[in-house]
Design a protein around this motif. Structure first.
Motif, PDB file in Angstrom:
ATOM      1  N   ARG A   1      37.247  61.359  45.746  1.00 48.81           N
ATOM      2  CA  ARG A   1      35.763  60.672  45.992  1.00 48.81           C
ATOM      3  C   ARG A   1      34.938  60.616  44.414  1.00 48.81           C
ATOM      4  NH1 ARG A   1      33.322  63.185  50.250  1.00 48.81           N
ATOM      5  NH2 ARG A   1      34.964  62.265  50.943  1.00 48.81           N
ATOM      6  N   LEU A   2      35.865  60.995  43.254  1.00 44.62           N
ATOM      7  CA  LEU A   2      34.340  60.241  42.412  1.00 44.62           C
ATOM      8  C   LEU A   2      34.942  58.978  42.008  1.00 44.62           C
ATOM      9  CD1 LEU A   2      35.629  63.743  39.971  1.00 44.62           C
ATOM     10  CD2 LEU A   2      33.015  62.462  40.706  1.00 44.62           C
ATOM     11  N   THR A   3      36.049  58.561  42.518  1.00 43.66           N
ATOM     12  CA  THR A   3      36.681  57.601  41.596  1.00 43.66           C
ATOM     13  C   THR A   3      36.150  56.083  42.673  1.00 43.66           C
ATOM     14  OG1 THR A   3      38.772  57.620  42.190  1.00 43.66           O
ATOM     15  CG2 THR A   3      38.121  58.185  40.176  1.00 43.66           C
ATOM     16  N   GLY A   4      35.826  56.706  44.276  1.00 46.57           N
ATOM     17  CA  GLY A   4      35.661  55.993  44.870  1.00 46.57           C
ATOM     18  C   GLY A   4      36.904  55.660  45.663  1.00 46.57           C
ATOM     19  N   GLU A   5      37.883  56.020  45.753  1.00 43.98           N
ATOM     20  CA  GLU A   5      39.269  55.629  46.725  1.00 43.98           C
ATOM     21  C   GLU A   5      39.051  56.972  48.202  1.00 43.98           C
ATOM     22  OE1 GLU A   5      43.190  56.454  44.200  1.00 43.98           O
ATOM     23  OE2 GLU A   5      41.476  57.113  42.032  1.00 43.98           O
ATOM     24  N   PRO A   6      40.315  56.580  48.741  1.00 48.30           N
ATOM     25  CA  PRO A   6      39.788  56.932  50.491  1.00 48.30           C
ATOM     26  C   PRO A   6      40.735  57.523  49.989  1.00 48.30           C
ATOM     27  CG  PRO A   6      41.433  54.544  50.498  1.00 48.30           C
ATOM     28  CD  PRO A   6      40.390  54.787  48.392  1.00 48.30           C
ATOM     29  N   LEU A   7      40.311  58.905  51.549  1.00 46.52           N
ATOM     30  CA  LEU A   7      40.840  60.279  51.179  1.00 46.52           C
ATOM     31  C   LEU A   7      41.790  59.244  53.192  1.00 46.52           C
ATOM     32  CD1 LEU A   7      38.104  62.003  50.812  1.00 46.52           C
ATOM     33  CD2 LEU A   7      40.678  62.366  49.889  1.00 46.52           C
ATOM     34  N   SER A   8      42.794  60.358  53.422  1.00 49.73           N
ATOM     35  CA  SER A   8      43.106  60.235  54.040  1.00 49.73           C
ATOM     36  C   SER A   8      43.049  60.810  55.634  1.00 49.73           C
ATOM     37  CB  SER A   8      44.753  60.979  54.405  1.00 49.73           C
ATOM     38  OG  SER A   8      45.157  62.034  53.766  1.00 49.73           O
ATOM     39  N   SER A   9      42.147  61.816  55.109  1.00 52.87           N
ATOM     40  CA  SER A   9      41.510  62.946  55.813  1.00 52.87           C
ATOM     41  C   SER A   9      40.346  63.615  54.788  1.00 52.87           C
ATOM     42  CB  SER A   9      42.157  64.020  56.359  1.00 52.87           C
ATOM     43  OG  SER A   9      41.624  64.898  56.798  1.00 52.87           O
ATOM     44  N   THR A  10      39.506  64.142  55.737  1.00 52.68           N
ATOM     45  CA  THR A  10      37.798  65.617  54.893  1.00 52.68           C
ATOM     46  C   THR A  10      38.920  66.709  55.563  1.00 52.68           C
ATOM     47  OG1 THR A  10      37.030  64.662  56.489  1.00 52.68           O
ATOM     48  CG2 THR A  10      36.786  63.423  54.615  1.00 52.68           C
ATOM     49  N   HIS A  11      39.328  66.425  56.054  1.00 50.99           N
ATOM     50  CA  HIS A  11      39.955  68.620  56.532  1.00 50.99           C
ATOM     51  C   HIS A  11      41.707  68.523  56.530  1.00 50.99           C
ATOM     52  CE1 HIS A  11      37.964  72.100  58.683  1.00 50.99           C
ATOM     53  NE2 HIS A  11      39.136  72.737  58.051  1.00 50.99           N
ATOM     54  N   PHE A  12      41.611  69.183  55.551  1.00 53.17           N
ATOM     55  CA  PHE A  12      43.269  69.530  55.213  1.00 53.17           C
ATOM     56  C   PHE A  12      44.201  71.566  55.888  1.00 53.17           C
ATOM     57  CE2 PHE A  12      42.016  66.133  52.480  1.00 53.17           C
ATOM     58  CZ  PHE A  12      42.711  65.048  52.423  1.00 53.17           C
ATOM     59  N   TYR A  13      44.524  71.356  56.234  1.00 52.34           N
ATOM     60  CA  TYR A  13      44.772  72.603  56.853  1.00 52.34           C
ATOM     61  C   TYR A  13      46.321  72.458  56.706  1.00 52.34           C
ATOM     62  CZ  TYR A  13      41.479  73.712  60.078  1.00 52.34           C
ATOM     63  OH  TYR A  13      40.982  73.247  61.273  1.00 52.34           O
ATOM     64  N   LEU A  14      46.672  73.768  55.251  1.00 47.64           N
ATOM     65  CA  LEU A  14      48.628  73.609  54.776  1.00 47.64           C
ATOM     66  C   LEU A  14      48.757  75.073  55.595  1.00 47.64           C
ATOM     67  CD1 LEU A  14      47.276  74.160  51.352  1.00 47.64           C
ATOM     68  CD2 LEU A  14      47.942  71.920  52.723  1.00 47.64           C
ATOM     69  N   PRO A  15      50.167  74.724  56.622  1.00 44.25           N
ATOM     70  CA  PRO A  15      51.330  76.466  56.497  1.00 44.25           C
ATOM     71  C   PRO A  15      51.076  77.025  55.882  1.00 44.25           C
ATOM     72  CG  PRO A  15      52.565  73.913  56.189  1.00 44.25           C
ATOM     73  CD  PRO A  15      51.273  73.415  55.068  1.00 44.25           C
ATOM     74  N   VAL A  16      51.501  77.914  56.544  1.00 42.34           N
ATOM     75  CA  VAL A  16      52.166  78.939  55.807  1.00 42.34           C
ATOM     76  C   VAL A  16      52.834  79.414  56.611  1.00 42.34           C
ATOM     77  CG1 VAL A  16      49.305  79.930  56.022  1.00 42.34           C
ATOM     78  CG2 VAL A  16      50.194  80.954  57.872  1.00 42.34           C
ATOM     79  N   TYR A  17      53.868  81.018  56.182  1.00 44.21           N
ATOM     80  CA  TYR A  17      55.125  81.448  56.388  1.00 44.21           C
ATOM     81  C   TYR A  17      54.981  82.726  55.606  1.00 44.21           C
ATOM     82  CZ  TYR A  17      57.139  81.085  51.072  1.00 44.21           C
ATOM     83  OH  TYR A  17      57.411  81.201  50.346  1.00 44.21           O
ATOM     84  N   LEU A  18      55.643  83.716  56.510  1.00 44.01           N
ATOM     85  CA  LEU A  18      55.389  84.887  56.350  1.00 44.01           C
ATOM     86  C   LEU A  18      57.199  85.449  55.358  1.00 44.01           C
ATOM     87  CD1 LEU A  18      54.177  87.331  57.517  1.00 44.01           C
ATOM     88  CD2 LEU A  18      56.438  87.746  58.890  1.00 44.01           C
ATOM     89  N   SER A  19      56.360  86.438  54.427  1.00 39.97           N
ATOM     90  CA  SER A  19      57.860  86.865  53.688  1.00 39.97           C
ATOM     91  C   SER A  19      57.741  87.892  53.423  1.00 39.97           C
ATOM     92  CB  SER A  19      56.749  86.932  51.412  1.00 39.97           C
ATOM     93  OG  SER A  19      56.924  85.171  51.164  1.00 39.97           O
ATOM     94  N   VAL A  20      58.709  88.618  54.156  1.00 44.18           N
ATOM     95  CA  VAL A  20      59.182  89.505  54.504  1.00 44.18           C
ATOM     96  C   VAL A  20      59.859  90.586  53.568  1.00 44.18           C
ATOM     97  CG1 VAL A  20      60.733  90.779  56.368  1.00 44.18           C
ATOM     98  CG2 VAL A  20      59.463  88.788  56.896  1.00 44.18           C
ATOM     99  N   ARG A  21      59.485  91.605  53.353  1.00 42.75           N
ATOM    100  CA  ARG A  21      59.338  92.725  52.496  1.00 42.75           C
ATOM    101  C   ARG A  21      60.162  94.217  53.353  1.00 42.75           C
ATOM    102  NH1 ARG A  21      55.684  89.418  49.832  1.00 42.75           N
ATOM    103  NH2 ARG A  21      57.251  87.966  47.988  1.00 42.75           N
ATOM    104  N   ALA A  22      60.165  95.127  52.278  1.00 41.95           N
ATOM    105  CA  ALA A  22      60.487  96.325  53.015  1.00 41.95           C
ATOM    106  C   ALA A  22      59.199  97.161  52.954  1.00 41.95           C
ATOM    107  CB  ALA A  22      60.394  97.739  51.979  1.00 41.95           C
ATOM    108  N   SER A  23      58.143  97.014  53.354  1.00 42.48           N
ATOM    109  CA  SER A  23      57.126  97.097  53.997  1.00 42.48           C
ATOM    110  C   SER A  23      57.055  97.163  55.419  1.00 42.48           C
ATOM    111  CB  SER A  23      55.566  96.504  53.665  1.00 42.48           C
ATOM    112  OG  SER A  23      55.276  95.480  54.112  1.00 42.48           O
ATOM    113  N   THR A  24      57.937  95.898  56.466  1.00 42.99           N
ATOM    114  CA  THR A  24      58.135  95.991  57.934  1.00 42.99           C
ATOM    115  C   THR A  24      59.702  96.445  57.890  1.00 42.99           C
ATOM    116  OG1 THR A  24      57.990  94.243  57.471  1.00 42.99           O
ATOM    117  CG2 THR A  24      56.031  94.848  58.144  1.00 42.99           C
ATOM    118  N   ASP A  25      60.644  96.883  57.650  1.00 43.92           N
ATOM    119  CA  ASP A  25      61.713  97.128  57.582  1.00 43.92           C
ATOM    120  C   ASP A  25      61.712  98.249  58.609  1.00 43.92           C
ATOM    121  OD1 ASP A  25      62.435  94.905  56.182  1.00 43.92           O
ATOM    122  OD2 ASP A  25      63.587  96.165  54.484  1.00 43.92           O
TER     123      ASP A  25
END
Length: 334
Positions: free
Chosen positions: A310-334
């Motif tokens: 944005r500062l240098t005037g280069e194009p962006l592929s999108s203006t809204h990015f969603y990053l994937p998540v995943y579950l780290s399973v540990r002993a609190s749900t065993d």
């Protein structure tokens, strides 16, 4: 003369490398065209001669210093602390310094930080914002991170995790664990991230045959460990009813676990807990906290890249990015 050598300039590096100063500038700013071989030669000379960019002179030429303002709601929260650390590192690698404004989730303080940093001529902002949109930053290079912009312009840049999916994964995990008396513990700060996590959680439970009206929502004023601890101690005094808890931050989950431990309620034997963030607290809380993982490294990298573009005037592929998540399973749900 005292024999002290003057600092090397960009012109000196260019002469040593046999290229123009413009080429050295493009390499330092990761901008424009140059060959891999030229980049390697210039960077080797920079390292060998301990060349440091004169940021002050660079800023004077551009009428501002190459400094980015970072607004963070709570720097003591391990999730935000790690996110800001990654942002600072990435900015430094791109030739920018930074100033942090910690708001303590206070709207007035956030506005004061924005006003102060603009007065210091920062070139842009990375906002983890409580307010979500600042009219004073309209048309000003700004990235809204972790918490999406609300009520602004369509070209505003927003980067966030898939909060709905994260809530869904938490609900799925507690459903698999055969929990029947469930509650979601969240902040009541009118945070759309919190709402998305709740909606995803309820969707997963609905698929497991547990209707929304059977799930309690315990709203807490903030995401502090002490606040969650106090609320669960109060629930215990009134007769604790739950066997499964989804906490929308790891700080809340830590407070919940501490209160349960002091009340001799065992995790995971009697109560199972899922948090959100997968920050360092998840490794150190109790037997290990199952938590929804947010990729703070990627989040920071995307934020810095988007701001620099944005500062240098280069194009962006999108203006809204969603990053994937995943579950780290540990002993609190065993």
């Amino acid at each position: 003369m005292n024999g002290v050598k003057r600092p090397l300039t960009m012109k000196d590096i260019a002469k040593m490398a046999g290229v123009s100063t413009a080429t050295v500038s493009r390499i330092l700013n990761h901008n424009g065209r140059y060959s891999k071989e030229t980049e390697s030669r210039v960077k080797k000379l920079i390292e060998e001669n301990n060349y440091v960019i004169d940021q002050t002179a660079k800023g004077l030429r551009k009428k501002y210093l190459e400094t980015v303002g970072i607004i963070v709601p709570d720097i003591t929260n391990p999730h935000f602390a790690k996110l800001v650390l990654n942002i600072q590192t990435s900015l430094f690698q791109r030739g920018y310094s930074s100033i942090i404004g910690n708001t303590n989730e206070n709207l007035s303080l956030e506005e004061e930080h924005v006003h102060s940093l603009k007065a210091q001529h920062v070139c842009g902002f990375i906002m983890i914002s409580t307010k979500r949109y600042h009219q004073s930053l309209r048309r000003f290079p700004t990235v809204y991170l972790d918490r999406p912009a609300r009520g602004g312009e369509k070209e505003d840049i927003t980067i966030e995790s898939d909060n709905y999916k994260g809530g869904y994964l938490a609900g799925k995990q507690l459903g698999i664990a055969s929990c029947k008396r469930l509650a979601i513990i969240r902040t009541n700060s009118n945070d759309c991230n919190q709402d998305s996590r709740k909606e995803g959680f309820l969707k997963a439970l609905s698929e497991a045959g547990i209707p929304e009206e059977k799930v309690d929502v315990l709203d807490i004023g903030d995401a502090l460990i002490q606040s969650a601890y106090s609320r669960i101690r109060e629930e215990m005094r009134n007769g604790f009813l739950y066997d499964g808890l989804f906490c929308t931050t790891d700080t809340l989950a830590t407070g919940v676990y501490t209160a349960l431990r002091e009340g001799n309620i065992k995790v995971p034997e009697e109560v199972k807990i899922v948090g959100f963030d997968d920050c360092d607290l998840a490794f150190t809380t109790g037997p290990g906290l199952t938590s929804v993982h947010q990729d703070v490294g990627k989040m920071a990298e995307l934020a810095v890249d988007a701001l620099v573009r944005r500062l240098t005037g280069e194009p962006l592929s999108s203006t809204h990015f969603y990053l994937p998540v995943y579950l780290s399973v540990r002993a609190s749900t065993d």
